[in-house]
Scaffold this motif. Structure first.
Motif, mmCIF file in Angstrom:
data_model
loop_
_atom_site.group_PDB
_atom_site.id
_atom_site.type_symbol
_atom_site.label_atom_id
_atom_site.label_comp_id
_atom_site.label_asym_id
_atom_site.label_seq_id
_atom_site.Cartn_x
_atom_site.Cartn_y
_atom_site.Cartn_z
ATOM 1 N N TYR A 26 0.149 0.321 9.530
ATOM 2 C CA TYR A 26 -0.329 1.640 9.098
ATOM 3 C C TYR A 26 -1.848 1.620 8.862
ATOM 4 C CZ TYR A 26 0.512 6.258 6.847
ATOM 5 O OH TYR A 26 0.556 7.584 6.520
ATOM 6 N N HIS A 27 -2.320 0.860 7.857
ATOM 7 C CA HIS A 27 -3.761 0.815 7.592
ATOM 8 C C HIS A 27 -4.336 -0.584 7.730
ATOM 9 C CE1 HIS A 27 -1.874 3.947 4.990
ATOM 10 N NE2 HIS A 27 -2.813 4.724 5.523
ATOM 11 N N GLY A 28 -3.469 -1.546 8.022
ATOM 12 C CA GLY A 28 -3.964 -2.882 8.340
ATOM 13 C C GLY A 28 -4.077 -3.865 7.186
ATOM 14 N N TRP A 29 -3.437 -3.604 6.045
ATOM 15 C CA TRP A 29 -3.425 -4.644 5.001
ATOM 16 C C TRP A 29 -2.809 -5.897 5.604
ATOM 17 C CZ3 TRP A 29 -2.320 -3.362 -0.809
ATOM 18 C CH2 TRP A 29 -3.217 -2.362 -1.239
ATOM 19 N N THR A 30 -3.415 -7.033 5.293
ATOM 20 C CA THR A 30 -2.993 -8.274 5.945
ATOM 21 C C THR A 30 -2.608 -9.321 4.891
ATOM 22 O OG1 THR A 30 -4.431 -7.776 7.794
ATOM 23 C CG2 THR A 30 -3.740 -10.065 7.579
ATOM 24 N N HIS B 148 0.836 -1.208 0.000
ATOM 25 C CA HIS B 148 0.000 0.000 0.000
ATOM 26 C C HIS B 148 0.869 1.255 0.000
ATOM 27 C CE1 HIS B 148 -3.222 2.601 2.142
ATOM 28 N NE2 HIS B 148 -3.395 2.660 0.837
ATOM 29 N N ARG B 149 1.736 1.415 1.019
ATOM 30 C CA ARG B 149 2.597 2.600 1.073
ATOM 31 C C ARG B 149 4.064 2.259 1.343
ATOM 32 N NH1 ARG B 149 -1.378 4.584 -0.525
ATOM 33 N NH2 ARG B 149 -2.428 6.531 0.095
ATOM 34 N N GLY B 150 4.402 0.970 1.333
ATOM 35 C CA GLY B 150 5.812 0.598 1.533
ATOM 36 C C GLY B 150 6.236 0.486 2.976
ATOM 37 N N VAL B 151 5.278 0.448 3.886
ATOM 38 C CA VAL B 151 5.621 0.378 5.318
ATOM 39 C C VAL B 151 6.142 -1.018 5.675
ATOM 40 C CG1 VAL B 151 4.554 0.407 7.632
ATOM 41 C CG2 VAL B 151 4.027 2.205 5.974
ATOM 42 N N GLN B 152 7.095 -1.071 6.610
ATOM 43 C CA GLN B 152 7.615 -2.354 7.090
ATOM 44 C C GLN B 152 6.503 -3.122 7.790
ATOM 45 O OE1 GLN B 152 11.099 -1.954 9.592
ATOM 46 N NE2 GLN B 152 10.805 -4.028 10.380
HETATM 47 FE FE1 FES Z 1 -1.195 1.217 4.287
HETATM 48 FE FE2 FES Z 1 0.423 -0.813 4.814
HETATM 49 S S1 FES Z 1 0.943 1.174 4.292
HETATM 50 S S2 FES Z 1 -1.705 -0.751 4.939
#
Ligand code: FES
Ligand code: FE
Length: 432
Positions: free
Chosen positions: A86-90, A66-70
């Motif tokens: 961050y936003h909860g993508w699983t 989604h945004r490249g978060v670890q």
């Molecule tokens: Fe948005 Fe991972 S950065 S869910």
């Protein structure tokens, strides 16, 4: 000299070397159960090495689509899913995107299939050692290892039980360049008599220095080098099979290796080698305290993990043959900790000079003076090392260990990889 400190060269290494070569990540015994995972690095990027619900090993880039978060915030653990903070993508343990909060409202209609975690291009194992590459054009692991595979078999395949790691890796950061470690473990035996002189004084290592210089230097395949300490004849006293105890040695056999390999292992006192770029192996008899404990066989594997051109994080695992008794494992672990670890006698010696190599690599004087390093030991007319023609295994081989061709082999392949165009694997060879 700039190879050991230049920022631009370092960025190119991350792309051309770590972004293309097979890189060691973990041992299978670290993730025995489905859902087990460890977080490791390829170059400076984090990857989750995870055993999925079907038992397969996946190497997932630790960055949310989604945004490249670890996504994974622990070093190791067991899980069925990774949930982005961050936003909860699983994601599941195969890296597939399986859901997100209020999916219908937010993303209903968007296909999940195209939004899984990115994966390493290829993953393969050998003797439980897990390697991955980011380059789809990289040759298969066996081909990449070439002759080095024969020597890995010889160490890790000595008996049918195989090898396991003893606990999590020890990690420590040194202000040095990663290539100093790879250079040293390619077969820098010559430094022992000077830098490690004190290890003989405390009885940590049982073979006298000059005797320990007897043995073979092997350019096993492009980039991959190793070195054996071996007595000139079979009848000489001294440790055999890297100093492992007799009742373990009795289980070493030809079930997984050839007679030739078993014979080389039998005669060996020390094995030290480096799989290009940054995976090193060391097997030898050592003790943390010669006054109270006799040396015993220790097997350590390690990676030289770059942190910019000026720092290296050492990841150091101690290994044991699975059929060793708990006492033997304990002895090997303590002997290893006392010698090749953050506070170990050998390790503390090694790290100090490497810090100053890095300093010279970054220096303006080295640039202005066109300062060059010397890797000439064992070249024709220099020293006593001679080419061996009747060696039983693969590679270009020298007797004795007064030889720096092993490091030239490392840097020749390094140079080929650094110059190779993307998508084209260099046609490298091993040279005398
Ligand atoms: Fe948005 Fe991972 S950065 S869910
Ligand atoms: Fe050393």
């Amino acid at each position: 000299m700039a190879l050991f400190g230049n920022e631009e060269i370092h960025r190119r290494e991350l792309r051309n070397i770590f972004g293309r070569c097979w890189v060691f990540l973990a041992h299978e015994s670290e993730i025995p159960a489905n859902g087990d995972y460890v977080v490791r690095k390829i170059g400076e990027d984090k990857f989750v090495v995870v055993r999925d619900e079907q038992g397969a090993i996946n190497v997932l880039f630790d960055a949310c689509r989604h945004r490249g978060v670890q996504v994974c915030r622990a070093d190791s653990g067991n899980t069925s899913h990774f949930r982005c903070p961050y936003h909860g993508w699983t994601y599941n343990t195969k890296g597939d995107l399986v859901g997100a909060p209020l999916w219908k409202n937010a993303f209903g209609g968007m296909p999940k299939e195209d939004n899984g975690l990115s994966k390493a291009a290829k993953v393969e194992t050998k003797h439980g050692l897990i390697f991955a590459t980011l380059d789809p054009s990289a040759p298969p692991l066996e081909e990449y290892l070439g002759g080095m595979g024969w020597y890995l078999d010889l160490v890790f395949g000595l008996n049918e039980h195989g090898v396991e790691v003893l606990g999590p890796p020890q990690r420590f950061v040194i202000d040095a360049n990663w290539k100093s470690g790879a250079d040293n473990f390619s077969g820098d035996d010559y430094h022992l008599g000077t830098l490690h002189r004190s290890v003989w004084e405390i009885g940590a290592f049982p073979v006298p220095f000059r005797e320990n210089m007897m043995g073979y230097h092997i350019h096993a395949a492009p980039g991959h080098s190793l070195s054996f300490s071996m007595a000139p004849t079979e009848d000489e006293p001294g440790p055999k099979f890297f100093g492992y105890p007799e009742h373990l040695v009795e289980t070493f056999n030809t079930s997984r290796i050839s007679e030739h390999q078993l014979d080389v292992a039998r005669r060996s006192r020390v094995f030290v080698g480096n799989v290009f770029p940054n995976f090193s192996i060391l097997a030898l008899p050592m003790t943390e305290d010669g006054a109270h404990h006799a040396p015993t066989g220790v097997l350590t594997i390690r990676t030289w993990q770059p942190h910019g051109p000026g720092q290296v994080e050492v990841w150091n695992w101690f290994c044991a043959y699975k059929n060793m008794t708990p006492d033997q494992k304990d002895r090997a672990y303590k002997a290893g900790l006392g010698t090749f670890s953050m506070g170990g006698s050998f390790e503390m010696d090694d790290t100090e000079p490497w810090i100053t190599v890095g300093r010279t690599g970054r220096s303006v004087a080295a640039e202005l003076l066109d300062f060059k390093l010397n890797y000439q030991m064992g070249q024709p007319g220099i020293g006593i090392a001679k080419r061996v023609e009747d060696w039983v295994g693969p590679g270009v081989v020298y007797w004795s260990r007064y030889e720096e061709g092993v490091q030239r082999n490392l840097f020749r392949f390094y140079s080929d990889m650094m110059r190779a165009p993307a998508g084209v694997w260099p046609k490298s060879s091993i040279e005398p």
